[in-house]
Design a protein around this motif. Structure first.
Motif, PDB file in Angstrom:
ATOM      1  N   HIS A 122      40.149  45.849  44.901  1.00  0.00           N
ATOM      2  CA  HIS A 122      39.877  45.440  43.519  1.00  0.00           C
ATOM      3  C   HIS A 122      39.388  44.000  43.508  1.00  0.00           C
ATOM      4  O   HIS A 122      39.728  43.199  44.389  1.00  0.00           O
ATOM      5  N   GLU A 123      38.586  43.671  42.468  1.00  0.00           N
ATOM      6  CA  GLU A 123      38.129  42.310  42.238  1.00  0.00           C
ATOM      7  C   GLU A 123      38.543  41.881  40.847  1.00  0.00           C
ATOM      8  O   GLU A 123      38.976  42.708  40.017  1.00  0.00           O
ATOM      9  N   ASN A 137      46.502  42.178  44.861  1.00  0.00           N
ATOM     10  CA  ASN A 137      46.096  43.580  44.753  1.00  0.00           C
ATOM     11  C   ASN A 137      47.245  44.470  45.197  1.00  0.00           C
ATOM     12  O   ASN A 137      47.575  44.556  46.378  1.00  0.00           O
ATOM     13  N   GLN A 150      36.377  37.790  44.298  1.00  0.00           N
ATOM     14  CA  GLN A 150      35.774  38.995  44.876  1.00  0.00           C
ATOM     15  C   GLN A 150      36.866  39.943  45.375  1.00  0.00           C
ATOM     16  O   GLN A 150      38.051  39.640  45.338  1.00  0.00           O
ATOM     17  N   ALA A 151      36.440  41.125  45.863  1.00  0.00           N
ATOM     18  CA  ALA A 151      37.364  42.207  46.154  1.00  0.00           C
ATOM     19  C   ALA A 151      38.384  41.842  47.227  1.00  0.00           C
ATOM     20  O   ALA A 151      38.064  41.204  48.231  1.00  0.00           O
ATOM     21  N   CYS A 198      36.880  44.664  36.761  1.00  0.00           N
ATOM     22  CA  CYS A 198      36.706  45.067  38.155  1.00  0.00           C
ATOM     23  C   CYS A 198      35.543  46.045  38.237  1.00  0.00           C
ATOM     24  O   CYS A 198      35.531  47.068  37.550  1.00  0.00           O
TER      25      CYS A 198
END
Length: 271
Positions: free
Chosen positions: A187-188, A181, A225-226, A248
């Motif tokens: 973000h995911e 990221n 995941q994020a 996302c």
């Protein structure tokens, strides 16, 4: 929201963006990459993949031989060739030590047993699997052929930004993907698979018209995941040839919209 839910079974919102598509190349015939690998040890050989992706890789050694075995990984130092390593090894194991970095591996395992799992964070380069254990005749197993090269290739790296995915070529097969990221916001990376008869252009068109139900389903395959800004992780995916979408759904604080509604998706073709 119902429209987007029909695509990947999660959040939705209006979307206005252009498609970003990456076309991947065919895999090398012998290459494999995996987060978990079983090494088959016999008297006197290793059976294992020819290549893995860089990053965390877990190994277990299953001993099918009549003698004890282990799998010592060494990485050839930069600039050292397999020929140079082999020539040094023929002089005796100690002669090869200055040419390599010891990188661990599953320890001594009895016949018919399986080792504990060992996880190594491997950087790209050329590695060797070696068994230093001596047979009853005093000859080390590596001198009897228990030596196997392993190529560690750079992991495909997906970079997440506000609001886009930068996606490299991704080959078919098991791939360990590094996810980074570089955006200010979390973000995911959700991964979805399109039906075989749906084109990347059709997917992009559906994502641009989320107010209408999509004309096809998308299979949610999980993902990462994020991650907060500046962090990274790895996800291992068994990619079969076809079309995938990275999305996302983290909400944007300023608008309340999921990032996919702001254009954060990528259509990826794997061949």
């Amino acid at each position: 929201m119902a429209a987007l839910a029909g695509i990947v079974a999660v959040g939705a919102g209006p979307l206005a963006a252009t498609a970003r598509q990456t076309t991947a190349s065919a895999p090398a015939a012998a290459a494999q990459a995996a987060a978990s690998i079983t090494i088959m040890a016999r008297d006197y050989s290793f059976d294992a993949p020819d290549a893995v992706s860089a990053g965390p890789v877990s190994f277990v050694l299953q001993n099918e031989g009549q003698e004890e075995h282990h799998a010592q990984f060494v990485r050839l130092n930069d600039g050292v060739t397999l020929e140079q390593f082999g020539a040094a090894l023929r002089q005796g194991p100690a002669a090869a030590f200055p040419l390599v970095t010891f990188r661990g591996g599953p320890s001594v395992t009895r016949p018919g047993q399986t080792s504990f799992e060992v996880t190594l964070d491997l950087e790209p380069g050329t590695y060797m699997m070696l068994c230093f254990i001596e047979s009853p005749d005093g000859v080390p197993h590596l001198a009897k052929g228990m030596v196997r090269p392993l190529a560690v290739t750079p992991s495909p790296t997906v970079v997440m930004r506000d609001f886009a995915f930068d996606v490299p070529e991704i080959r078919a097969g098991v791939q360990t993907v590094r996810v980074v990221n570089q955006g200010p916001q979390p973000h995911e990376m959700a991964i979805a698979r399109a039906p075989d008869d749906v084109t990347p252009e059709q997917i992009a068109a559906a994502l641009e018209r989320l107010e209408a139900p999509p004309p096809f389903p998308m299979e949610n395959l999980s993902g990462m995941q994020a991650l907060s800004s500046g962090l990274e992780g790895w996800v291992t995916v068994d990619f079969v040839p076809g079309t995938y979408v990275l999305l996302c759904f983290v909400p944007d604080p300023a608008t309340g919209l999921p990032h996919v509604a702001l254009g954060m998706y990528a259509v990826v073709t794997v061949r």
